[in-house]
Design an enzyme around this catalytic site. Structure first.
Site: not given
Length: 130
Positions: A72, A112
């Site tokens: 990510e 998150h």
């Protein structure tokens, strides 16, 4: 993880994204490749196990014939893993990497995963052509 999508096989999967892990598992199962091991390392800014830790194990594992790494944006873990692979993949195991996401406001945490893109590092385009 839903157990029914897993199949014993030859692909090592390491991922910062839970949902994309399911997808990688489902696709490698559907293609008849299966998984040697599947490890989710999470995307929190403070972690324990990292990509390099897992990839080192996959490179040494005779049952793992190829590696899928799902990252990510934010942080430098993917870049560090790419450097590690270039230096240490003596057996020339195929490695496929995917970094999810394209942009994040500079210096700002997202979702998150706690992704932070700063100082020209941690973005989707950063040293992406390994």
């Amino acid at each position: 993880m839903p157990g029914h999508i897993h199949k014993r096989g030859k692909i090592g999967i390491v991922s910062r994204s839970g949902t994309l892990t399911y997808e990688a598992v489902a696709q490698t199962t559907a293609e008849g490749l299966g998984q040697s091991t599947c490890i989710g390392i999470g995307g929190d800014p403070v972690n324990g196990t990292n990509f390099v830790d897992v990839i080192e194990l996959f490179l040494a594992d005779p049952e793992t014939q190829a590696i899928v790494m799902i990252g990510e944006i934010g942080g430098t873990a993917e870049e560090e893993a790419a450097d590690f692979i270039k230096r240490n993949n003596k057996s020339k195991k195929p490695v496929v990497g995917f970094v999810a996401g394209l942009t994040a406001p500079p210096g700002r945490r997202m979702g998150h995963a706690g992704a932070i893109v700063s100082g020209g590092r941690g973005g989707a385009g950063t040293r992406s052509r390994r």
